[in-house]
Every structure is written in structure tokens, then in C-alpha cells.
Scaffold this motif. Sequence first.
Motif, PDB file in Angstrom:
ATOM      1  N   MET A   1       0.827  -1.260  -0.117  1.00 37.21           N
ATOM      2  CA  MET A   1      -0.030   0.155   0.074  1.00 37.21           C
ATOM      3  C   MET A   1       1.029   1.158  -0.136  1.00 37.21           C
ATOM      4  O   MET A   1       1.912   1.379   0.781  1.00 37.21           O
ATOM      5  N   ASN A   2       0.502   2.181  -0.762  1.00 37.98           N
ATOM      6  CA  ASN A   2       1.295   3.275  -1.062  1.00 37.98           C
ATOM      7  C   ASN A   2       0.935   4.448  -0.127  1.00 37.98           C
ATOM      8  O   ASN A   2       0.066   4.220   0.709  1.00 37.98           O
ATOM      9  N   LEU A   3       1.741   5.519   0.289  1.00 37.96           N
ATOM     10  CA  LEU A   3       1.509   6.524   1.349  1.00 37.96           C
ATOM     11  C   LEU A   3      -0.032   7.104   1.260  1.00 37.96           C
ATOM     12  O   LEU A   3      -0.749   7.152   2.198  1.00 37.96           O
ATOM     13  N   SER A   4      -0.416   7.159  -0.165  1.00 41.73           N
ATOM     14  CA  SER A   4      -1.689   8.206  -0.275  1.00 41.73           C
ATOM     15  C   SER A   4      -2.853   7.229   0.141  1.00 41.73           C
ATOM     16  O   SER A   4      -3.882   7.495   0.923  1.00 41.73           O
ATOM     17  N   GLU A   5      -2.805   5.725  -0.364  1.00 38.26           N
ATOM     18  CA  GLU A   5      -3.710   4.889   0.349  1.00 38.26           C
ATOM     19  C   GLU A   5      -3.701   4.663   1.638  1.00 38.26           C
ATOM     20  O   GLU A   5      -4.832   4.653   2.348  1.00 38.26           O
ATOM     21  N   HIS A   6      -2.653   4.648   2.163  1.00 38.89           N
ATOM     22  CA  HIS A   6      -2.341   4.543   3.625  1.00 38.89           C
ATOM     23  C   HIS A   6      -3.054   5.636   4.513  1.00 38.89           C
ATOM     24  O   HIS A   6      -4.006   5.432   5.384  1.00 38.89           O
ATOM     25  N   LEU A   7      -2.816   6.806   4.022  1.00 34.10           N
ATOM     26  CA  LEU A   7      -3.428   7.951   4.720  1.00 34.10           C
ATOM     27  C   LEU A   7      -5.070   8.327   4.557  1.00 34.10           C
ATOM     28  O   LEU A   7      -5.657   8.679   5.449  1.00 34.10           O
ATOM     29  N   LEU A   8      -5.249   7.712   3.486  1.00 35.66           N
ATOM     30  CA  LEU A   8      -6.846   7.929   2.869  1.00 35.66           C
ATOM     31  C   LEU A   8      -7.388   6.778   3.951  1.00 35.66           C
ATOM     32  O   LEU A   8      -8.649   7.137   4.665  1.00 35.66           O
ATOM     33  N   LEU A   9      -6.805   5.649   4.287  1.00 36.60           N
ATOM     34  CA  LEU A   9      -7.542   4.749   4.874  1.00 36.60           C
ATOM     35  C   LEU A   9      -7.267   5.223   6.473  1.00 36.60           C
ATOM     36  O   LEU A   9      -8.547   5.345   7.121  1.00 36.60           O
ATOM     37  N   LEU A  10      -6.357   6.029   6.953  1.00 36.98           N
ATOM     38  CA  LEU A  10      -6.374   6.546   8.148  1.00 36.98           C
ATOM     39  C   LEU A  10      -7.305   7.543   8.415  1.00 36.98           C
ATOM     40  O   LEU A  10      -8.220   7.935   9.515  1.00 36.98           O
ATOM     41  N   GLU A  11      -7.534   8.343   7.394  1.00 37.81           N
ATOM     42  CA  GLU A  11      -8.581   9.417   7.427  1.00 37.81           C
ATOM     43  C   GLU A  11      -9.971   8.821   7.436  1.00 37.81           C
ATOM     44  O   GLU A  11     -10.758   9.490   8.228  1.00 37.81           O
ATOM     45  N   ARG A  12     -10.208   7.822   6.724  1.00 37.18           N
ATOM     46  CA  ARG A  12     -11.724   7.213   6.755  1.00 37.18           C
ATOM     47  C   ARG A  12     -11.713   6.632   8.105  1.00 37.18           C
ATOM     48  O   ARG A  12     -12.896   6.639   8.657  1.00 37.18           O
ATOM     49  N   ARG A  13     -10.752   6.171   8.802  1.00 37.81           N
ATOM     50  CA  ARG A  13     -10.956   5.375   9.962  1.00 37.81           C
ATOM     51  C   ARG A  13     -11.534   6.545  10.944  1.00 37.81           C
ATOM     52  O   ARG A  13     -12.407   6.154  11.694  1.00 37.81           O
ATOM     53  N   LEU A  14     -10.781   7.849  10.984  1.00 36.57           N
ATOM     54  CA  LEU A  14     -11.237   8.882  11.882  1.00 36.57           C
ATOM     55  C   LEU A  14     -12.454   9.216  11.759  1.00 36.57           C
ATOM     56  O   LEU A  14     -13.214  10.117  12.420  1.00 36.57           O
ATOM     57  N   GLN A  15     -13.194   8.959  10.568  1.00 36.95           N
ATOM     58  CA  GLN A  15     -14.620   9.307  10.188  1.00 36.95           C
ATOM     59  C   GLN A  15     -15.759   8.185  10.446  1.00 36.95           C
ATOM     60  O   GLN A  15     -16.750   8.457  10.268  1.00 36.95           O
TER      61      GLN A  15
END
Length: 121
Positions: A1-15
Motif C-alpha cells: 500500500m502506498n502512502l496516499s492509500e494508507h493516509l486515506l485509510l487513516l482519514e476514513r478511520r477517523l470518520q
Amino acid sequence: MNLSEHLLLLERRLQEADVRGDRQALDALLADEFLEFGASGGRWNKAQVLASLVQESFIERHIEQFAVQWLAADLAQATYLCHNAAAPGRVASSAWRSSLWRCREGRWQMLFHQGTPRPGA
């Protein structure tokens, strides 16, 4: 998983409702120095977010136009458009969002977050 995918996953987790209601999950995702300037005009530190989010009524959100930019070897900025669904007593809204994510000991944590409302959206 690249950084963009990883941070998108974390942002979605926070939601997610289960994360927003879980103090330990939030604590793991937010850096100790975390600071937020909200789309509502408020300003919150980590302790305030931990205390308030677990009591907040859940609002479904949707992310679009997600982008990531490296700022340093251990720091990245995520930007995106966030749509909030309508909820009882509230209308649907949209805001541009920006988050700074810092990596320490292999773990990414949100250091700063800002929301800017989109007028008429």
C-alpha cells in the motif's frame, strides 16, 4: 500500500462511528501535539477532541479529491473535499480538509487538521 492509500485509510478511520466513539482508537491516531481548526470556526487540542468526539452524534461523511504531498521524510499533507450527510437538526455540508500526518517509529499520526467550509455547498 502506498502512502496516499494508507493516509486515506487513516482519514476514513477517523470518520467511522466506532473509531469516533473509542477514546483509545482516537488516542492512537492523533499525535500528542494535535491541533485542529474546525470548519465551524472552533479550535481544539487532542484532549478536547478525545473528550468531545466520544460524545458527538455520528454524521456520515464522504471523501473526494484526496491527494497527498510529502513535506519531509516523516511528514505528509493530505487534502480532500469532505461531504457531511444531513442529520437531525443539521443540513448537509461540504468542507475542504487538510491534515498533516507525521510518522514516528513506523506509525502515522495526525498532527494537525483544518476544515474550511465551502459556501453554498
